[in-house]
Design a protein around this motif. Structure first.
Motif, PDB file in Angstrom:
ATOM      1  N   VAL A 242      -3.732  -0.800  13.131  1.00 45.30           N
ATOM      2  CA  VAL A 242      -3.367  -1.155  11.747  1.00 45.30           C
ATOM      3  C   VAL A 242      -2.785  -2.575  11.728  1.00 45.30           C
ATOM      4  O   VAL A 242      -3.053  -3.359  10.818  1.00 45.30           O
TER       5      VAL A 242
ATOM      6  N   MET B 208      -9.291   6.497  10.670  1.00 49.82           N
ATOM      7  CA  MET B 208      -8.841   7.871  10.875  1.00 49.82           C
ATOM      8  C   MET B 208      -9.840   8.634  11.754  1.00 49.82           C
ATOM      9  O   MET B 208      -9.444   9.340  12.678  1.00 49.82           O
TER      10      MET B 208
ATOM     11  N   PHE C 112       5.392   6.041  18.449  1.00 49.49           N
ATOM     12  CA  PHE C 112       5.306   7.456  18.804  1.00 49.49           C
ATOM     13  C   PHE C 112       5.007   7.593  20.287  1.00 49.49           C
ATOM     14  O   PHE C 112       4.346   6.727  20.885  1.00 49.49           O
TER      15      PHE C 112
ATOM     16  N   PHE D 247      -2.014   4.120  17.394  1.00 53.88           N
ATOM     17  CA  PHE D 247      -2.658   4.037  16.073  1.00 53.88           C
ATOM     18  C   PHE D 247      -2.264   2.779  15.298  1.00 53.88           C
ATOM     19  O   PHE D 247      -3.115   2.032  14.819  1.00 53.88           O
TER      20      PHE D 247
ATOM     21  N   LEU E 264       3.560  14.209   7.287  1.00 54.27           N
ATOM     22  CA  LEU E 264       2.357  13.624   7.895  1.00 54.27           C
ATOM     23  C   LEU E 264       1.681  14.635   8.823  1.00 54.27           C
ATOM     24  O   LEU E 264       0.457  14.785   8.818  1.00 54.27           O
TER      25      LEU E 264
ATOM     26  N   LEU F 129      -2.031  16.185   8.529  1.00 51.32           N
ATOM     27  CA  LEU F 129      -3.047  16.165   9.593  1.00 51.32           C
ATOM     28  C   LEU F 129      -3.594  17.575   9.821  1.00 51.32           C
ATOM     29  O   LEU F 129      -4.795  17.761  10.038  1.00 51.32           O
TER      30      LEU F 129
ATOM     31  N   LEU G 179      -2.061   8.880  18.670  1.00 52.70           N
ATOM     32  CA  LEU G 179      -1.100   8.362  17.683  1.00 52.70           C
ATOM     33  C   LEU G 179      -0.246   7.198  18.211  1.00 52.70           C
ATOM     34  O   LEU G 179       0.018   6.253  17.470  1.00 52.70           O
TER      35      LEU G 179
ATOM     36  N   MET H  17       0.826  -1.215   0.000  1.00 49.94           N
ATOM     37  CA  MET H  17       0.000   0.000   0.000  1.00 49.94           C
ATOM     38  C   MET H  17       0.860   1.264   0.000  1.00 49.94           C
ATOM     39  O   MET H  17       0.445   2.298  -0.527  1.00 49.94           O
TER      40      MET H  17
HETATM   41  C1  HEM Z   1      -5.106   4.357   8.361  1.00 50.74           C
HETATM   42  C2  HEM Z   1      -3.987   4.984   8.220  1.00 50.74           C
HETATM   43  C3  HEM Z   1      -2.641   4.320   8.233  1.00 50.74           C
HETATM   44  C4  HEM Z   1      -2.253   3.101   7.774  1.00 50.74           C
HETATM   45  C5  HEM Z   1      -3.106   2.041   7.097  1.00 50.74           C
HETATM   46  C6  HEM Z   1      -0.810   3.001   8.007  1.00 50.74           C
HETATM   47  C7  HEM Z   1      -0.031   1.928   7.628  1.00 50.74           C
HETATM   48  C8  HEM Z   1       1.339   1.953   7.559  1.00 50.74           C
HETATM   49  C9  HEM Z   1       2.160   0.999   6.845  1.00 50.74           C
HETATM   50  C10 HEM Z   1       1.649  -0.219   6.082  1.00 50.74           C
HETATM   51  C11 HEM Z   1       3.457   1.367   6.987  1.00 50.74           C
HETATM   52  C12 HEM Z   1       4.705   0.687   6.435  1.00 50.74           C
HETATM   53  C13 HEM Z   1       5.335  -0.211   7.472  1.00 50.74           C
HETATM   54  C14 HEM Z   1       5.286  -1.672   7.125  1.00 50.74           C
HETATM   55  O1  HEM Z   1       4.667  -2.057   6.112  1.00 50.74           O
HETATM   56  O2  HEM Z   1       5.908  -2.487   7.847  1.00 50.74           O
HETATM   57  C15 HEM Z   1       3.447   2.575   7.776  1.00 50.74           C
HETATM   58  C16 HEM Z   1       4.569   3.260   8.115  1.00 50.74           C
HETATM   59  C17 HEM Z   1       4.572   4.474   8.751  1.00 50.74           C
HETATM   60  N1  HEM Z   1       3.489   5.123   9.285  1.00 50.74           N
HETATM   61 FE1  HEM Z   1       1.554   4.557   9.101  1.00 50.74          FE
HETATM   62  N2  HEM Z   1      -0.369   4.118   8.632  1.00 50.74           N
HETATM   63  C18 HEM Z   1      -1.446   4.964   8.777  1.00 50.74           C
HETATM   64  C19 HEM Z   1      -1.452   6.210   9.360  1.00 50.74           C
HETATM   65  C20 HEM Z   1      -0.343   6.824   9.875  1.00 50.74           C
HETATM   66  C21 HEM Z   1      -0.360   8.087  10.579  1.00 50.74           C
HETATM   67  C22 HEM Z   1      -1.626   8.896  10.883  1.00 50.74           C
HETATM   68  C23 HEM Z   1       0.932   8.364  10.897  1.00 50.74           C
HETATM   69  C24 HEM Z   1       1.490   9.536  11.637  1.00 50.74           C
HETATM   70  C25 HEM Z   1       0.910  10.698  11.687  1.00 50.74           C
HETATM   71  C26 HEM Z   1       1.767   7.303  10.389  1.00 50.74           C
HETATM   72  C27 HEM Z   1       3.141   7.231  10.468  1.00 50.74           C
HETATM   73  C28 HEM Z   1       3.926   6.294   9.845  1.00 50.74           C
HETATM   74  C29 HEM Z   1       5.375   6.384   9.675  1.00 50.74           C
HETATM   75  C30 HEM Z   1       6.273   7.509  10.167  1.00 50.74           C
HETATM   76  C31 HEM Z   1       5.770   5.252   8.979  1.00 50.74           C
HETATM   77  C32 HEM Z   1       7.190   4.914   8.475  1.00 50.74           C
HETATM   78  C33 HEM Z   1       7.738   3.668   9.073  1.00 50.74           C
HETATM   79  C34 HEM Z   1       8.876   3.913  10.042  1.00 50.74           C
HETATM   80  O3  HEM Z   1       9.073   5.068  10.464  1.00 50.74           O
HETATM   81  O4  HEM Z   1       9.566   2.939  10.401  1.00 50.74           O
HETATM   82  N3  HEM Z   1       0.962   6.373   9.796  1.00 50.74           N
HETATM   83  N4  HEM Z   1       2.157   2.897   8.141  1.00 50.74           N
END
Ligand code: HEM
Length: 181
Positions: A107, A86, A119, A103, A147, A151, A100, A4
């Motif tokens: 997922v 969300m 976080f 959150f 991000l 928001l 957060l 995704m």
């Molecule tokens: C429904 C909404 C969201 C979904 C479905 C989602 C899903 C994911 C997925 C699939 C990844 C990749 C990691 C992996 O596949 O192992 C990811 C990474 C990440 N997400 Fe989300 N996320 C969502 C919302 C958010 C929000 C609201 C934030 C912060 C405001 C956020 C911050 C991050 C960050 C910073 C990463 C990078 C990975 C890392 O830093 O190691 N995500 N997220």
């Protein structure tokens, strides 16, 4: 990372620059995948390669692309694909940010192979907080800043973000100050 994420990069680039640009980015990145499967895990290197290739072809820094991607993730991907999740996380920026830390646990219920960021919120006031960002990945700080900006757009609340502390030998994680009106 799950497909995704790559799919959303594709969507953002096609939206702003068209299909031809996307094909060039994939070719430069050496990515032969025709269609990304949202719920399949791909190597992180692939995602980084797409960002690097887009950066070279568009002549924009990788940081700028990651920032734009953070905004796009919130304003398009998350709201369109995961509206319920969300909305459940908060009705205002301060409520959303305070939720957060939990959150990605929600997922993870849908995507069990998720390796999410972690976080923490400290120094909470009515219009600011310190956001602690822990990740096993490198270089995604501009994505986090994007991000936050996304928001702000979602809640129609302008947000200011400044990095206060950088992950390095002495510090295990990054810290941002997030301020809103
Ligand atoms: C429904 C909404 C969201 C979904 C479905 C989602 C899903 C994911 C997925 C699939 C990844 C990749 C990691 C992996 O596949 O192992 C990811 C990474 C990440 N997400 Fe989300 N996320 C969502 C919302 C958010 C929000 C609201 C934030 C912060 C405001 C956020 C911050 C991050 C960050 C910073 C990463 C990078 C990975 C890392 O830093 O190691 N995500 N997220």
């Amino acid at each position: 990372m799950y497909g995704m994420v790559n799919k959303a990069i594709e969507e953002m680039l096609v939206m702003h620059h068209g299909e031809d640009l996307w094909e060039k980015v994939k070719a430069k990145a050496g990515v032969a995948v025709e269609v990304f499967i949202s719920n399949e895990a791909y190597p992180d290197e692939l995602t980084y390669a797409l960002v690097a290739a887009a950066s070279e072809i568009l002549n924009e820094s990788p940081e700028k692309i990651l920032h734009a991607f953070g905004e796009h993730w919130i304003t398009h991907t998350a709201q369109a694909g995961y509206g319920g999740l969300m909305r459940a996380a908060g009705r205002s920026i301060d409520e959303f940010l305070s939720n957060l830390p939990n959150f990605h646990a929600r997922v993870s219920m849908i995507y069990p192979k998720l390796k999410p960021p972690h976080f923490e919120c400290t120094d909470i006031t009515p219009n600011s907080l310190s956001l602690h960002y822990y990740s096993e990945r490198a270089g995604l700080q501009p994505f986090v800043i994007g991000l936050m900006s996304g928001l702000g757009q979602m809640f129609k609340t302008p947000v200011k973000v400044k990095q206060l502390q950088f992950k390095n030998q002495d510090c295990s994680h990054d810290v941002f100050s997030v301020t809103w009106n």
